[in-house]
Each structure stands twice: as structure tokens, then as C-alpha cells.
Design a protein around this motif. Structure first.
Motif, PDB file in Angstrom:
ATOM      1  N   PRO A 121     -19.232 -38.865  92.702  1.00 21.37           N
ATOM      2  CA  PRO A 121     -19.196 -40.029  93.852  1.00 21.37           C
ATOM      3  C   PRO A 121     -20.328 -41.207  93.903  1.00 21.37           C
ATOM      4  O   PRO A 121     -20.008 -42.165  93.872  1.00 21.37           O
ATOM      5  CB  PRO A 121     -18.934 -39.621  95.100  1.00 21.37           C
ATOM      6  N   ASN A 122     -21.456 -40.578  93.241  1.00 26.82           N
ATOM      7  CA  ASN A 122     -22.643 -41.633  93.140  1.00 26.82           C
ATOM      8  C   ASN A 122     -22.845 -42.276  91.905  1.00 26.82           C
ATOM      9  O   ASN A 122     -23.828 -42.683  91.683  1.00 26.82           O
ATOM     10  CB  ASN A 122     -23.930 -40.793  93.471  1.00 26.82           C
ATOM     11  N   GLY A 123     -21.711 -41.839  90.895  1.00 23.02           N
ATOM     12  CA  GLY A 123     -21.909 -42.434  89.782  1.00 23.02           C
ATOM     13  C   GLY A 123     -22.635 -41.781  88.845  1.00 23.02           C
ATOM     14  O   GLY A 123     -22.827 -42.239  87.527  1.00 23.02           O
ATOM     15  N   ARG A 124     -23.314 -40.827  89.113  1.00 18.32           N
ATOM     16  CA  ARG A 124     -24.079 -39.921  88.036  1.00 18.32           C
ATOM     17  C   ARG A 124     -23.502 -38.882  87.446  1.00 18.32           C
ATOM     18  O   ARG A 124     -22.547 -38.514  88.135  1.00 18.32           O
ATOM     19  CB  ARG A 124     -25.485 -39.391  88.947  1.00 18.32           C
ATOM     20  N   THR A 125     -23.635 -38.378  86.233  1.00 10.23           N
ATOM     21  CA  THR A 125     -23.000 -37.315  85.495  1.00 10.23           C
ATOM     22  C   THR A 125     -23.474 -36.038  86.128  1.00 10.23           C
ATOM     23  O   THR A 125     -24.735 -35.985  86.186  1.00 10.23           O
ATOM     24  CB  THR A 125     -22.918 -37.531  84.066  1.00 10.23           C
ATOM     25  N   PHE A 126     -22.847 -35.141  85.858  1.00  9.81           N
ATOM     26  CA  PHE A 126     -23.024 -33.569  86.084  1.00  9.81           C
ATOM     27  C   PHE A 126     -22.128 -32.715  85.129  1.00  9.81           C
ATOM     28  O   PHE A 126     -20.936 -33.050  84.803  1.00  9.81           O
ATOM     29  CB  PHE A 126     -23.150 -33.315  87.679  1.00  9.81           C
ATOM     30  N   SER A 127     -22.610 -31.529  84.849  1.00  6.60           N
ATOM     31  CA  SER A 127     -21.949 -30.736  84.225  1.00  6.60           C
ATOM     32  C   SER A 127     -20.890 -29.882  85.055  1.00  6.60           C
ATOM     33  O   SER A 127     -21.256 -29.493  86.250  1.00  6.60           O
ATOM     34  CB  SER A 127     -22.864 -29.558  83.321  1.00  6.60           C
ATOM     35  N   SER A 128     -19.643 -29.539  84.674  1.00  5.63           N
ATOM     36  CA  SER A 128     -18.678 -28.648  85.514  1.00  5.63           C
ATOM     37  C   SER A 128     -17.997 -27.837  84.575  1.00  5.63           C
ATOM     38  O   SER A 128     -17.618 -28.030  83.440  1.00  5.63           O
ATOM     39  CB  SER A 128     -17.842 -29.794  86.065  1.00  5.63           C
TER      40      SER A 128
END
Length: 95
Positions: free
Chosen positions: A12-19
Motif C-alpha cells: 500500500p506504500n508503493g514499495r515492493t516486497f517478497s511474498s
């Protein structure tokens, strides 16, 4: 040994993350539009090339909206119409 599959999602903050879970919605970073993974407009753009390097994925629709993306007018026509009406009235649509 087989390492677990990892997907890159946008939060939601526009940053990417691994899932470990695949995203349910796709989007285009440049145009800030989100839609279904099987969107005909997105699939045509992918077939023409150039779209893939700007593609992002979201876990859910609420996350795409929170990240500042608007619905696709092709695959999310009803959502787009609601977004457009709110936008034209100067309102912001929140999840």
C-alpha cells in the motif's frame, strides 16, 4: 532441495516486497492503473512488448487502491465508472 517460490508484490506504500503468495491483481507502474491478471488490454500490451518491465502485482484490490492506482477501464469497467464519477466530483476513492 527446492527453495520456495517467491513473488514480488507492491504494498500500500508503493514499495515492493517478497511474498510466498502470488498477487491477485496486476498493474502498470507508469500509468498507475490496476486490473485483473487476465485483462485483455494488459495482455495486448504485453504481446506488443514494453509493458512487462513496468508491471507490478498486488495481493488484493484494496492494496492497489491504497498504493494510488486506479481501476482499468477495460477489465474493471464498473469500478472504473465509480472511480471516474468520484474523480470528476473531486473526491478520492478509498478502499
Amino acid at each position: 532441495m527446492n527453495p520456495a517460490k517467491s513473488y514480488t508484490l507492491t504494498g500500500p506504500n508503493g514499495r515492493t516486497f517478497s511474498s510466498p503468495v502470488k498477487g491477485e491483481w496486476g498493474g502498470h507502474h507508469g500509468s498507475r492503473i490496476y486490473g485483473r491478471l487476465d485483462c485483455p488490454a494488459a495482455l495486448r500490451a504485453i504481446a506488443r512488448g514494453g509493458y512487462v518491465k513496468h508491471r507490478v502485482f498486488f495481493a488484493d484490490e484494496a492494496t492497489a487502491i491504497a498504493a494510488g492506482y486506479r481501476p482499468c477501464g477495460t477489465c474493471c469497467n464498473d469500478r472504473y465508472a465509480a472511480w471516474k464519477a468520484a474523480h470528476d466530483r473531486g473526491e478520492s476513492r478509498k478502499p
